[in-house]
Write a protein that holds these residues in place. Structure first.
Motif, PDB file in Angstrom:
ATOM      1  N   SER A  89       0.851  -1.185   0.000  1.00  0.00           N
ATOM      2  CA  SER A  89       0.000   0.000   0.000  1.00  0.00           C
ATOM      3  C   SER A  89       0.889   1.238   0.000  1.00  0.00           C
ATOM      4  N   VAL A  90       0.640   2.151  -0.946  1.00  0.00           N
ATOM      5  CA  VAL A  90       1.439   3.367  -1.060  1.00  0.00           C
ATOM      6  C   VAL A  90       0.541   4.565  -0.782  1.00  0.00           C
ATOM      7  N   GLU A  91       0.891   5.307   0.262  1.00  0.00           N
ATOM      8  CA  GLU A  91       0.122   6.502   0.630  1.00  0.00           C
ATOM      9  C   GLU A  91       0.634   7.674  -0.209  1.00  0.00           C
ATOM     10  N   VAL A  92      -0.190   8.127  -1.152  1.00  0.00           N
ATOM     11  CA  VAL A  92       0.191   9.203  -2.062  1.00  0.00           C
ATOM     12  C   VAL A  92      -0.118  10.568  -1.467  1.00  0.00           C
ATOM     13  N   LEU A  93      -1.302  10.705  -0.898  1.00  0.00           N
ATOM     14  CA  LEU A  93      -1.729  11.966  -0.289  1.00  0.00           C
ATOM     15  C   LEU A  93      -2.064  11.726   1.172  1.00  0.00           C
ATOM     16  N   GLY A  94      -1.641  12.645   2.029  1.00  0.00           N
ATOM     17  CA  GLY A  94      -1.909  12.508   3.446  1.00  0.00           C
ATOM     18  C   GLY A  94      -2.330  13.816   4.096  1.00  0.00           C
ATOM     19  N   ASP A  95      -3.519  13.840   4.662  1.00  0.00           N
ATOM     20  CA  ASP A  95      -4.004  14.986   5.443  1.00  0.00           C
ATOM     21  C   ASP A  95      -3.962  16.294   4.656  1.00  0.00           C
ATOM     22  N   VAL A  96      -4.549  16.278   3.462  1.00  0.00           N
ATOM     23  CA  VAL A  96      -4.613  17.479   2.631  1.00  0.00           C
ATOM     24  C   VAL A  96      -5.904  18.236   2.941  1.00  0.00           C
ATOM     25  N   SER A  97      -5.773  19.480   3.367  1.00  0.00           N
ATOM     26  CA  SER A  97      -6.921  20.334   3.636  1.00  0.00           C
ATOM     27  C   SER A  97      -6.766  21.632   2.852  1.00  0.00           C
ATOM     28  N   LEU A  98      -7.807  22.015   2.132  1.00  0.00           N
ATOM     29  CA  LEU A  98      -7.785  23.267   1.376  1.00  0.00           C
ATOM     30  C   LEU A  98      -9.208  23.717   1.090  1.00  0.00           C
ATOM     31  N   THR A  99      -9.346  24.980   0.695  1.00  0.00           N
ATOM     32  CA  THR A  99     -10.654  25.526   0.363  1.00  0.00           C
ATOM     33  C   THR A  99     -10.567  26.373  -0.910  1.00  0.00           C
ATOM     34  N   VAL A 100     -11.704  26.492  -1.576  1.00  0.00           N
ATOM     35  CA  VAL A 100     -11.866  27.424  -2.687  1.00  0.00           C
ATOM     36  C   VAL A 100     -13.139  28.213  -2.405  1.00  0.00           C
ATOM     37  N   GLY A 101     -13.023  29.535  -2.321  1.00  0.00           N
ATOM     38  CA  GLY A 101     -14.184  30.360  -2.055  1.00  0.00           C
ATOM     39  C   GLY A 101     -14.984  30.644  -3.311  1.00  0.00           C
ATOM     40  N   GLU A 102     -16.194  31.105  -3.135  1.00  0.00           N
ATOM     41  CA  GLU A 102     -17.035  31.466  -4.271  1.00  0.00           C
ATOM     42  C   GLU A 102     -16.410  32.634  -5.027  1.00  0.00           C
ATOM     43  N   GLY A 103     -16.225  32.462  -6.346  1.00  0.00           N
ATOM     44  CA  GLY A 103     -15.612  33.494  -7.169  1.00  0.00           C
ATOM     45  C   GLY A 103     -14.121  33.648  -6.965  1.00  0.00           C
ATOM     46  N   GLU A 104     -13.469  32.646  -6.380  1.00  0.00           N
ATOM     47  CA  GLU A 104     -12.040  32.718  -6.076  1.00  0.00           C
ATOM     48  C   GLU A 104     -11.241  31.855  -7.045  1.00  0.00           C
ATOM     49  N   PHE A 105     -10.035  32.304  -7.367  1.00  0.00           N
ATOM     50  CA  PHE A 105      -9.111  31.556  -8.223  1.00  0.00           C
ATOM     51  C   PHE A 105      -7.982  31.036  -7.334  1.00  0.00           C
ATOM     52  N   VAL A 106      -7.933  29.719  -7.171  1.00  0.00           N
ATOM     53  CA  VAL A 106      -6.953  29.075  -6.284  1.00  0.00           C
ATOM     54  C   VAL A 106      -6.111  28.110  -7.104  1.00  0.00           C
ATOM     55  N   SER A 107      -4.800  28.139  -6.900  1.00  0.00           N
ATOM     56  CA  SER A 107      -3.904  27.235  -7.619  1.00  0.00           C
ATOM     57  C   SER A 107      -3.255  26.243  -6.669  1.00  0.00           C
ATOM     58  N   ILE A 108      -2.946  25.068  -7.216  1.00  0.00           N
ATOM     59  CA  ILE A 108      -2.168  24.047  -6.526  1.00  0.00           C
ATOM     60  C   ILE A 108      -0.886  23.862  -7.308  1.00  0.00           C
ATOM     61  N   ILE A 109       0.239  23.939  -6.617  1.00  0.00           N
ATOM     62  CA  ILE A 109       1.528  23.738  -7.280  1.00  0.00           C
ATOM     63  C   ILE A 109       2.321  22.705  -6.501  1.00  0.00           C
ATOM     64  N   GLY A 110       3.048  21.881  -7.228  1.00  0.00           N
ATOM     65  CA  GLY A 110       3.865  20.856  -6.597  1.00  0.00           C
ATOM     66  C   GLY A 110       4.641  20.103  -7.652  1.00  0.00           C
ATOM     67  N   PRO A 111       5.588  19.292  -7.239  1.00  0.00           N
ATOM     68  CA  PRO A 111       6.412  18.549  -8.208  1.00  0.00           C
ATOM     69  C   PRO A 111       5.619  17.443  -8.882  1.00  0.00           C
ATOM     70  N   SER A 112       6.175  16.896  -9.955  1.00  0.00           N
ATOM     71  CA  SER A 112       5.551  15.763 -10.638  1.00  0.00           C
ATOM     72  C   SER A 112       5.400  14.600  -9.666  1.00  0.00           C
ATOM     73  N   GLY A 113       4.272  13.925  -9.744  1.00  0.00           N
ATOM     74  CA  GLY A 113       4.045  12.770  -8.890  1.00  0.00           C
ATOM     75  C   GLY A 113       3.571  13.104  -7.500  1.00  0.00           C
ATOM     76  N   SER A 114       3.210  14.369  -7.266  1.00  0.00           N
ATOM     77  CA  SER A 114       2.791  14.763  -5.918  1.00  0.00           C
ATOM     78  C   SER A 114       1.304  14.552  -5.677  1.00  0.00           C
ATOM     79  N   GLY A 115       0.578  14.053  -6.673  1.00  0.00           N
ATOM     80  CA  GLY A 115      -0.826  13.719  -6.463  1.00  0.00           C
ATOM     81  C   GLY A 115      -1.801  14.823  -6.806  1.00  0.00           C
ATOM     82  N   LYS A 116      -1.346  15.814  -7.580  1.00  0.00           N
ATOM     83  CA  LYS A 116      -2.234  16.936  -7.921  1.00  0.00           C
ATOM     84  C   LYS A 116      -3.419  16.459  -8.750  1.00  0.00           C
ATOM     85  N   SER A 117      -3.143  15.663  -9.762  1.00  0.00           N
ATOM     86  CA  SER A 117      -4.235  15.157 -10.607  1.00  0.00           C
ATOM     87  C   SER A 117      -5.120  14.178  -9.837  1.00  0.00           C
ATOM     88  N   THR A 118      -4.537  13.426  -8.911  1.00  0.00           N
ATOM     89  CA  THR A 118      -5.327  12.516  -8.076  1.00  0.00           C
ATOM     90  C   THR A 118      -6.339  13.291  -7.254  1.00  0.00           C
TER      91      THR A 118
END
Length: 258
Positions: A20-49
């Protein structure tokens, strides 16, 4: 600000062979109404997941995903999604591709086409409604793909590195084009990118992902007003914010947690 999307301590573990491989752990984030929020990280960090979980394609191993305060429960069709590639159907005209999201939502055909034609003009694709995807440049196809997502009824748009495959000049043009269109619509946007500069240019806030398993290393509030002009990238505060995010990612790399 009303919260449109909230991830509460989300984790994802995949079974690979007998392990078992834990890819993402304890990720908490929010996007507000009408807000533009970006996620940045290295390849393989689970952004698309993360996007796959938000879109209901896969479910988190732990944690909760809330849309408008309600647990999504792994349901699909709640977000408007634009992938890395344009994903236009080659056998459909640009107009027919653009109206697809409205067709799926049950919008009457005449109404959907009228709205699409109006927006084709507004995004610089006037006269290309009857063209086919192979007849358009990369940037034009991305505009059509974005417009298809924009015209969907879902209020949250998830954009997964939509400019990653474009050349540098076209990418820069598309970034400023997206800024201009977003200023008109003010949709809630969650945007994935590898580019620190792109994240700072477009966003209200930036989440930096790092570590193994991946978690939120830092949340950056972007200190630039809107509308945002091309000269913002040369401002000292922009250059310092870019350096800070780079050093944050680099520090995780040095510690072996990246």
């Amino acid at each position: 600000m009303t919260v449109k999307l909230e991830l509460r301590s989300v984790g994802k573990t995949f079974a690979i062979g007998h392990e078992s491989v834990e890819v993402l752990g304890d990720v908490s984030l929010t996007v507000g109404e009408g807000e533009f929020v970006s996620i940045i990280g290295p390849s393989g960090s689970g952004k698309s997941t993360l996007f796959h979980m938000i879109g209901g394609l896969t479910q988190p191993t732990e944690g909760t995903i809330l849309l408008d305060g309600k647990d999504t429960g792994g349901r699909r069709g709640l977000i408007s999604y634009m992938p890395q590639q344009d994903s236009l159907f080659p056998w459909r005209t640009i107009l027919d591709n653009v109206v697809l999201s409205q067709e799926v939502a049950g919008v009457p055909k005449k109404e959907a086409r009228e709205k699409a034609l109006e927006w084709l003009d507004r995004v610089g694709l006037q006269g290309y409604g009857q063209a086919y995807p192979h007849q358009l440049s990369g940037g034009m196809k991305q505009r059509a793909s974005f417009l298809r997502a924009l015209l969907g009824p879902q209020e949250l748009m998830c954009l997964d590195e939509p400019f990653g495959a474009l050349d540098a000049l076209t990418r820069l043009e598309m970034q400023h084009w997206l800024l201009r269109i977003w200023e008109e619509t003010r949709r809630s946007v969650l945007f994935v990118t590898h580019s620190i500069e792109e994240a700072l240019l477009l966003s209200d806030r930036v989440y930096v992902l790092a570590g193994r398993p991946t978690t939120v290393a830092e949340e950056i509030i972007v200190p630039f007003g809107r509308p945002r002009g091309e000269t913002v990238t040369s401002e000292p505060a922009f250059i310092e914010a870019k350096r800070h995010i780079y050093e944050t990612l680099r520090s995780f790399g040095r510690s072996g947690r990246l």
